[in-house]
Scaffold this motif. Structure first.
Motif, PDB file in Angstrom:
ATOM      1  N   ILE A  24      46.714  37.711  43.254  1.00 52.77           N
ATOM      2  CA  ILE A  24      45.789  38.841  43.100  1.00 52.77           C
ATOM      3  C   ILE A  24      45.493  39.104  41.622  1.00 52.77           C
ATOM      4  O   ILE A  24      44.340  39.340  41.243  1.00 52.77           O
ATOM      5  CB  ILE A  24      46.356  40.100  43.794  1.00 52.77           C
ATOM      6  N   VAL A  25      46.512  39.032  40.780  1.00 50.67           N
ATOM      7  CA  VAL A  25      46.299  39.233  39.341  1.00 50.67           C
ATOM      8  C   VAL A  25      45.407  38.130  38.773  1.00 50.67           C
ATOM      9  O   VAL A  25      44.504  38.400  37.972  1.00 50.67           O
ATOM     10  CB  VAL A  25      47.653  39.311  38.601  1.00 50.67           C
ATOM     11  N   ALA A  26      45.618  36.879  39.186  1.00 48.75           N
ATOM     12  CA  ALA A  26      44.781  35.776  38.706  1.00 48.75           C
ATOM     13  C   ALA A  26      43.330  35.961  39.147  1.00 48.75           C
ATOM     14  O   ALA A  26      42.402  35.740  38.357  1.00 48.75           O
ATOM     15  CB  ALA A  26      45.329  34.443  39.215  1.00 48.75           C
ATOM     16  N   PHE A  31      37.842  37.424  37.809  1.00 44.90           N
ATOM     17  CA  PHE A  31      36.715  38.303  38.111  1.00 44.90           C
ATOM     18  C   PHE A  31      36.234  39.019  36.839  1.00 44.90           C
ATOM     19  O   PHE A  31      35.027  39.039  36.545  1.00 44.90           O
ATOM     20  CB  PHE A  31      37.130  39.317  39.178  1.00 44.90           C
ATOM     21  N   LEU A  32      37.180  39.559  36.075  1.00 42.53           N
ATOM     22  CA  LEU A  32      36.804  40.223  34.819  1.00 42.53           C
ATOM     23  C   LEU A  32      36.195  39.252  33.821  1.00 42.53           C
ATOM     24  O   LEU A  32      35.230  39.600  33.117  1.00 42.53           O
ATOM     25  CB  LEU A  32      38.023  40.921  34.211  1.00 42.53           C
ATOM     26  N   PHE A  33      36.722  38.035  33.751  1.00 40.41           N
ATOM     27  CA  PHE A  33      36.177  37.028  32.847  1.00 40.41           C
ATOM     28  C   PHE A  33      34.714  36.729  33.177  1.00 40.41           C
ATOM     29  O   PHE A  33      33.852  36.705  32.285  1.00 40.41           O
ATOM     30  CB  PHE A  33      37.012  35.742  32.924  1.00 40.41           C
ATOM     31  N   ALA A  51      31.180  35.874  39.867  1.00 44.43           N
ATOM     32  CA  ALA A  51      31.826  37.183  39.862  1.00 44.43           C
ATOM     33  C   ALA A  51      31.769  37.824  41.240  1.00 44.43           C
ATOM     34  O   ALA A  51      32.741  38.441  41.699  1.00 44.43           O
ATOM     35  CB  ALA A  51      31.177  38.101  38.822  1.00 44.43           C
ATOM     36  N   ILE A  52      30.658  37.686  41.940  1.00 39.32           N
ATOM     37  CA  ILE A  52      30.533  38.236  43.291  1.00 39.32           C
ATOM     38  C   ILE A  52      31.497  37.539  44.251  1.00 39.32           C
ATOM     39  O   ILE A  52      32.182  38.180  45.057  1.00 39.32           O
ATOM     40  CB  ILE A  52      29.079  38.139  43.787  1.00 39.32           C
ATOM     41  N   ILE A  53      31.581  36.208  44.149  1.00 36.56           N
ATOM     42  CA  ILE A  53      32.493  35.458  45.016  1.00 36.56           C
ATOM     43  C   ILE A  53      33.937  35.859  44.744  1.00 36.56           C
ATOM     44  O   ILE A  53      34.714  36.126  45.672  1.00 36.56           O
ATOM     45  CB  ILE A  53      32.288  33.940  44.824  1.00 36.56           C
ATOM     46  N   LEU A  57      36.731  37.725  47.158  1.00 32.73           N
ATOM     47  CA  LEU A  57      38.068  37.181  47.373  1.00 32.73           C
ATOM     48  C   LEU A  57      39.154  38.162  46.941  1.00 32.73           C
ATOM     49  O   LEU A  57      40.195  38.276  47.598  1.00 32.73           O
ATOM     50  CB  LEU A  57      38.231  35.856  46.622  1.00 32.73           C
ATOM     51  N   LEU A  58      38.907  38.865  45.851  1.00 34.12           N
ATOM     52  CA  LEU A  58      39.869  39.857  45.363  1.00 34.12           C
ATOM     53  C   LEU A  58      40.032  40.996  46.361  1.00 34.12           C
ATOM     54  O   LEU A  58      41.155  41.422  46.661  1.00 34.12           O
ATOM     55  CB  LEU A  58      39.420  40.398  44.007  1.00 34.12           C
ATOM     56  N   LEU A  59      38.937  41.479  46.924  1.00 32.74           N
ATOM     57  CA  LEU A  59      39.021  42.532  47.945  1.00 32.74           C
ATOM     58  C   LEU A  59      39.750  42.038  49.183  1.00 32.74           C
ATOM     59  O   LEU A  59      40.564  42.763  49.767  1.00 32.74           O
ATOM     60  CB  LEU A  59      37.629  43.030  48.311  1.00 32.74           C
TER      61      LEU A  59
END
Length: 148
Positions: A24-26, A31-33, A51-53, A57-59
């Protein structure tokens, strides 16, 4: 029949928790990058799409982690109840709790415990606050012990 040791119930089954948090941190860092890269280059849509993808995935990963957390919390409460039952049984039978195994990971009526002194059935009262230990003889037991 599968039995679970006192140590197994006490320790919990949380081996993958750290790996999930690292993932999750990665995902969050990636995502921020990509958000920063999209902000720098407004016309480069590949960063926006990535970023959208990664945000999706993060959500998804966060939702799975939350679900696992609530399941782990429930399992921890149930394991805590069972460890208390094992400790009380060990005190009544005058054996070490680490030598006792139980045949279920959630408390219910008519559970079987395996001790050095033999097999016993646990019969709980209607409120579940007390139990009766009754000697049991298993016919041709096919025993698997998890946590040894």
């Amino acid at each position: 029949m599968t039995f679970y040791t006192y140590t197994y119930l006490k320790g919990g089954q949380t081996d993958w928790r750290l790996i999930k948090i690292v993932i999750i941190v990665a995902l969050a860092l990636a995502f921020l990058f990509f958000l920063v890269m999209y902000a720098r280059r407004k016309w480069d849509r590949k960063f926006k799409d990535l970023a959208i993808i990664l945000g999706t995935l993060l959500l998804l990963a966060a939702a799975i982690q939350y679900s696992d957390f609530t399941n782990l919390r429930t399992a921890s409460v149930q394991s805590g109840q069972l460890t208390v039952v094992i400790e009380k049984s060990a005190a009544k039978l005058d054996v070490d709790p680490r030598t006792i195994s139980i045949n279920d990971t959630s408390r219910n009526n008519d559970m079987i415990i395996k001790t050095p002194k033999g097999y016993y059935t646990l019969v709980f009262n209607s409120s579940g606050s007390e139990f009766l230990l009754e000697k049991a003889d298993l016919y041709k037991p096919d025993i698997t012990v998890i946590g040894e």
